[in-house]
Design an enzyme around this catalytic site. Structure first.
Site, PDB file in Angstrom:
ATOM      1  CG  ASN A   1       1.037 -32.288   8.908  1.00 54.93           C
ATOM      2  OD1 ASN A   1       1.647 -33.134   8.393  1.00 54.93           O
ATOM      3  ND2 ASN A   1       0.318 -32.586   9.831  1.00 54.93           N
ATOM      4  CE  LYS A   2       4.302 -35.750   8.812  1.00 61.76           C
ATOM      5  NZ  LYS A   2       3.281 -36.384   8.848  1.00 61.76           N
ATOM      6  CG  ASN A   3       9.702 -29.948   8.144  1.00 64.20           C
ATOM      7  OD1 ASN A   3       8.706 -29.894   8.813  1.00 64.20           O
ATOM      8  ND2 ASN A   3      10.805 -29.222   8.541  1.00 64.20           N
ATOM      9  CG  MET A   4       9.738 -31.952   1.520  1.00 63.18           C
ATOM     10  SD  MET A   4      10.765 -32.225   0.236  1.00 63.18           S
ATOM     11  CE  MET A   4       9.731 -32.421  -1.278  1.00 63.18           C
TER      12      MET A   4
ATOM     13  CE1 TYR B   1      -2.235 -35.696   4.720  1.00 65.99           C
ATOM     14  CE2 TYR B   1      -1.645 -34.412   6.986  1.00 65.99           C
ATOM     15  CZ  TYR B   1      -2.725 -34.879   5.983  1.00 65.99           C
ATOM     16  OH  TYR B   1      -3.911 -34.790   6.425  1.00 65.99           O
TER      17      TYR B   1
END
Ligand SMILES: *Cc1c(COP(=O)(O)O)cnc(C)c1O
Length: 408
Positions: A196-199, A194
């Site tokens: 806002n995740k790290n990738m 998603y």
């Protein structure tokens, strides 16, 4: 050049730029992602195909597993995992309440019951083994470990716990892409891409699983339960297909996979930057922000790489007005967030499970504040956030003290 952007979107982006808002999270997107997208568009094949397969292979390799299945979201991944593991009505699944609502929702999707488990402490907000043991019943079939903040749950301890009780382990690894041991603890694990995740792939997710045939059945389930995908039929020129199980449309597409491949290649570098920023935060908070707790400070001294440092939560002192702190920081151009409101306290879950009481989770959820953390930040940003936080906490405390004096 005329830019065809949606006016609403432009307004929001301009507003953010004008305010020079430091955001809680920001996707890392650049010319490599643009080029990858163009290549897909020029190639003409946009639905699930070679790039999706390449992303699965690359992600599996990064996490040291044999293979993986790309899906449309981490929520879809959790649903498929619970379904494929045969969980359903009459079963109970242990879940943290300190998580995103999707963790618990996925249990309800298959007709099983989520049983909410307490965290260890407000400065150690990971699921409590002791409370998990206390919440077990003859109906308990599985536990979902959520690697809060990217800090990976203790593999040995949870395996021992599950083995002794004959429970399945499912990892909600939404926060933990690229963290050592994430995806290696459980029977199956779900990752999120998603925004806002790290990738990120904007929306997207990935499944890994120990058992090869379990993974293959989830691969089939993601595409309506069809025995072959359109791309395979296209390339092999075979005509028909069969449906041998109930499936869903949880596919990923080539556009997303193309972005994902670029993102994955940068993931370790970005996670390293997050680690540096987190340790800078820890040191600066300890020195400049009395009374504000930083969970996981101890973690950083030992199990460094077993975290992807997804978010930077802090716990405000008791009796500080969090809403006011959020407002003051926002006025100073710093966005903050709350990870998370306790799931069992959300209206829907409250009405379904009115008797759940988790005092430590409730205390944490009431005082936690998530500070900006993303690879675009530098040490100066961290200094500014901590200084603003110290001032805000001091001011709201002053207001509280003032009120107390007035009342007396
Ligand atoms: C983001 C997130 C999810 C859901 O991920 P999606 O890809 O948006 O479906 C699930 N669990 C946790 C803990 C998350 O943070």
């Amino acid at each position: 050049m005329i830019e065809h952007r949606r006016p609403g979107v432009t307004l929001v982006m301009e507003h953010i730029a004008k305010m020079e808002m430091l955001l809680v999270s920001e996707p890392m997107l650049g010319s490599a992602e643009k080029a990858a997208l163009s290549e897909v568009i020029e190639g003409g094949w946009i639905t699930m195909g070679e790039r999706v397969r390449a992303l699965e292979t690359a992600f599996a390799e990064r996490h040291g597993v044999e293979d993986a299945v790309a899906v449309s979201s981490c929520t879809a991944a959790l649903h498929l995992i619970l379904h494929a593991l045969g969980l359903g009505p009459g079963d109970e699944v242990l879940v943290p309440s300190l998580t995103f609502v999707a963790t618990a929702n996925s249990v309800l999707y298959v007709g099983a019951q989520p049983v909410f488990v307490e965290i260890e402490a407000t400065d150690w907000p990971i699921m409590s083994l002791a409370d998990a043991a206390a919440k077990c019943s003859p109906r308990t079939k599985a536990v979902i470990l959520m690697h809060y903040g990217g800090y990976v749950a203790n593999r040995e301890a949870w395996r021992e716990f599950a083995f002794a009780r004959n429970l399945l382990i499912i990892e909600d690894a939404a926060h933990a892409a690229g963290a050592d041991q994430a995806g290696s603890i459980g029977d199956a694990s779900a990752f999120s891409f998603y925004g806002n995740k790290n990738m990120t792939t904007a929306e997207g997710g990935m499944i890994v699983a120990k058992d090869r045939s379990l993974l293959e059945s989830m691969r089939q389930m993601r595409g309506h339960g069809l025995t072959s995908g359109t791309f395979q039929r296209f390339s092999s020129k075979s005509v028909g297909y069969d449906v041998t199980m109930l499936g869903y449309n949880y596919r990923m597409d080539e556009l997303r996979a193309a972005i994902g491949l670029v993102q994955l290649a940068n993931l370790d570098k970005w996670n390293d930057r997050r680690r540096q920023l987190t340790s800078r935060y820890m040191r600066t908070l300890a020195a400049r922000c009395e009374g504000v707790q930083a969970p996981f400070a101890e973690w950083l001294k030992t199990a460094n790489h077993m975290s992807s440092h997804h978010i930077m939560p802090v716990v405000l002192p008791k009796h500080v007005d969090r809403r006011r702190v959020i407002e003051l920081l926002k006025a100073g151009g710093i966005q903050t967030s709350v990870h998370y409101p306790a799931v069992h306290e959300l209206s829907y879950y409250r009405s379904r499970y009115p008797d759940v009481s988790l005092p430590v989770t409730e205390a944490y959820a009431g005082r936690v504040l998530t500070l900006p953390l993303h690879p675009k930040m530098d040490d100066q940003d961290v200094k500014r956030v901590v200084a603003s936080l110290a001032t805000a906490v001091h001011e709201t405390r002053g207001a509280e003290a003032g009120k107390a004096v007035e009342a007396a």
